[in-house]
Write a protein that holds these residues in place. Sequence first.
Motif, PDB file in Angstrom:
ATOM      1  N   LEU A   7     -33.435  16.789 -30.313  1.00  0.00           N
ATOM      2  CA  LEU A   7     -33.330  18.150 -29.811  1.00  0.00           C
ATOM      3  C   LEU A   7     -32.541  19.046 -30.757  1.00  0.00           C
ATOM      4  O   LEU A   7     -32.864  20.231 -30.907  1.00  0.00           O
ATOM      5  CB  LEU A   7     -32.676  18.141 -28.426  1.00  0.00           C
ATOM      6  CG  LEU A   7     -33.431  17.360 -27.339  1.00  0.00           C
ATOM      7  CD1 LEU A   7     -32.719  17.508 -26.002  1.00  0.00           C
ATOM      8  CD2 LEU A   7     -34.877  17.841 -27.219  1.00  0.00           C
ATOM      9  N   THR A   8     -31.503  18.515 -31.398  1.00  0.00           N
ATOM     10  CA  THR A   8     -30.725  19.341 -32.311  1.00  0.00           C
ATOM     11  C   THR A   8     -31.562  19.780 -33.510  1.00  0.00           C
ATOM     12  O   THR A   8     -31.402  20.897 -34.012  1.00  0.00           O
ATOM     13  CB  THR A   8     -29.485  18.588 -32.803  1.00  0.00           C
ATOM     14  OG1 THR A   8     -29.869  17.290 -33.278  1.00  0.00           O
ATOM     15  CG2 THR A   8     -28.474  18.426 -31.687  1.00  0.00           C
ATOM     16  N   GLY A  11     -33.659  22.578 -32.579  1.00  0.00           N
ATOM     17  CA  GLY A  11     -32.874  23.805 -32.598  1.00  0.00           C
ATOM     18  C   GLY A  11     -32.756  24.386 -33.990  1.00  0.00           C
ATOM     19  O   GLY A  11     -32.828  25.614 -34.171  1.00  0.00           O
ATOM     20  N   ARG A 273     -24.150  20.719 -29.896  1.00  0.00           N
ATOM     21  CA  ARG A 273     -24.992  20.823 -28.708  1.00  0.00           C
ATOM     22  C   ARG A 273     -25.577  22.221 -28.527  1.00  0.00           C
ATOM     23  O   ARG A 273     -26.591  22.391 -27.823  1.00  0.00           O
ATOM     24  CB  ARG A 273     -24.187  20.439 -27.461  1.00  0.00           C
ATOM     25  CG  ARG A 273     -23.934  18.943 -27.317  1.00  0.00           C
ATOM     26  CD  ARG A 273     -25.229  18.162 -27.181  1.00  0.00           C
ATOM     27  NE  ARG A 273     -24.991  16.727 -27.100  1.00  0.00           N
ATOM     28  CZ  ARG A 273     -25.924  15.818 -27.272  1.00  0.00           C
ATOM     29  NH1 ARG A 273     -27.167  16.189 -27.557  1.00  0.00           N
ATOM     30  NH2 ARG A 273     -25.644  14.540 -27.188  1.00  0.00           N
ATOM     31  N   GLU A 276     -29.169  22.772 -28.916  1.00  0.00           N
ATOM     32  CA  GLU A 276     -30.106  22.322 -27.896  1.00  0.00           C
ATOM     33  C   GLU A 276     -30.373  23.387 -26.832  1.00  0.00           C
ATOM     34  O   GLU A 276     -30.977  23.103 -25.797  1.00  0.00           O
ATOM     35  CB  GLU A 276     -29.584  21.039 -27.236  1.00  0.00           C
ATOM     36  CG  GLU A 276     -29.479  19.872 -28.204  1.00  0.00           C
ATOM     37  CD  GLU A 276     -29.029  18.585 -27.542  1.00  0.00           C
ATOM     38  OE1 GLU A 276     -28.977  18.549 -26.283  1.00  0.00           O
ATOM     39  OE2 GLU A 276     -28.707  17.624 -28.260  1.00  0.00           O
ATOM     40  N   ARG A 281     -34.839  25.588 -28.702  1.00  0.00           N
ATOM     41  CA  ARG A 281     -35.802  24.489 -28.693  1.00  0.00           C
ATOM     42  C   ARG A 281     -37.218  24.999 -28.470  1.00  0.00           C
ATOM     43  O   ARG A 281     -38.175  24.473 -29.034  1.00  0.00           O
ATOM     44  CB  ARG A 281     -35.429  23.456 -27.629  1.00  0.00           C
ATOM     45  CG  ARG A 281     -34.190  22.647 -28.011  1.00  0.00           C
ATOM     46  CD  ARG A 281     -33.979  21.469 -27.071  1.00  0.00           C
ATOM     47  NE  ARG A 281     -33.455  21.902 -25.790  1.00  0.00           N
ATOM     48  CZ  ARG A 281     -34.106  21.790 -24.643  1.00  0.00           C
ATOM     49  NH1 ARG A 281     -35.331  21.281 -24.615  1.00  0.00           N
ATOM     50  NH2 ARG A 281     -33.560  22.203 -23.509  1.00  0.00           N
TER      51      ARG A 281
END
Length: 363
Positions: A7-8, A11, A273, A276, A281
Motif C-alpha cells: 500500500l505504501t 501511495g 503510513r 496509505e 492509493r
Amino acid sequence: MVSERQLTLDGIRGLACCAVLASHYLAELPGGIRAFAFGAIAVDVFFVLSGFLIGRLILTRRAAPNFFRTFYIRRLLRTVPSYLIVVVITLALAALLPEWAGDTGGVPGWSHLTFTQNLFFARQNTTGLEWLSPTWTLAVEEQFYLFAPAVLVFLPRRLIIPVAIAVFSASLLYRVLMATSGASPLAFLPLLLARADTLAAGIIAGVLWFKLAGTKHFDRILEATPLVSLLIAVTVGALASSNIWQSTVAHSLFAIGAAAFILRAAVSPDAVRWLEARWLRFMGDNSYSIYLIHMPVAGIAHHLIVGTHPALTTPLAWLATAVATVATIVVGRGLTRCVEEPLTAFGRRFSWDQPKVSSPRIA
C-alpha cells in the motif's frame, strides 16, 4: 515470498501521478504556475519504482522454469491493451481533427504502436503529437522490460549491484557527454540509455530490500537521503548558469533520493503510513490509465470549451482545466476497471512453476 502489492508503494505511485497532473495541467502551459512543475521529478520516481518492483519480482521468481513466459505474458496483459486503446483512439481523433492534432514533427503514428516513439523524439528533436508526448516514458519502460529479465536472471546475485552501479554511471556519463557536446536535452533524454540510472537505482533498492526487510538498519540514512538529494539538486540547479545540470546530474540525484524513499517505504511501511491514505492509493491504483489519457483529455476539453490548445490565460481556460481534471480521473478509473484490472487478473492465471529440485544421488 514477496507481496506483489504494498500500500505504501501505491501511495508513492499516487504522489507521482498527482505531480504529473499538476505539472501538465497547471505549470507546463501558457499562463501556468511554474511552482507546480514537478513533472521531471515524478517521471524519475516512476522509473525508479519500476526498477524496484521489476527487479524485486525477477529476483524472487527467476528460478521458476517458466519465468520468461509468465513474466512477459503478465507484463503484456497489464500494460499493452490499455495503452493501445488510448493510442489508437488518439491517433484516430488526430486524423479526423488535424487542427487539434497540430504538427507531429515527423514522428510517425506507427512508432507509438511499436513503443519506438522515443527514438523518433530524439532523432527529430520533437515530442511529436502533443497529446501522446508523455508516452515516451512507457516506451522506455517497455524497452527496459525486454533487457532487464535476461540480465537479472542469468547474472550471479553478487554481481547485480556492481553491474547496476556501472549502468548508473554509464547513463550519467552519457548524459554529460551529450549535454556538453551541445545536444538538445530532447535529443537524448527520451532514450533508455539516458534514463538507465533511474532504473538501475530502483534495481539496487530492490536487491537491498531483501537484506533490510524486517530490520531497522540504515533507517536514518534512508530518511535523510531523499531530502539531501533534493536539496542539492534544486539548490545547484537554481544557481547553475545553464540547463546542463538539470539534464544530467540532477536526474541522478533525484534517482538516488527516490530509491532511498521507496526502499524506506517498502522496508518500514509503519514509518510512512500517510502514504496509505485512500485518495493516494486511489490515484496510485489508477495511475497508469490516468497517465495514458491525461493529455488527450486535456486537449479535447480545451478544444471543445475554449477552442484552443490548453492554457491558463482566461477564466474559461481554467474551467476547461477543471473539467479535464475530473474527466481524466473518471475516465482513467473506467479504463482501469474495465481493461487493466480484468486483464491483470487474467494474467495471474499464468502462475509461476516451482523450481525443480535435483534428486539426491544414490550412493
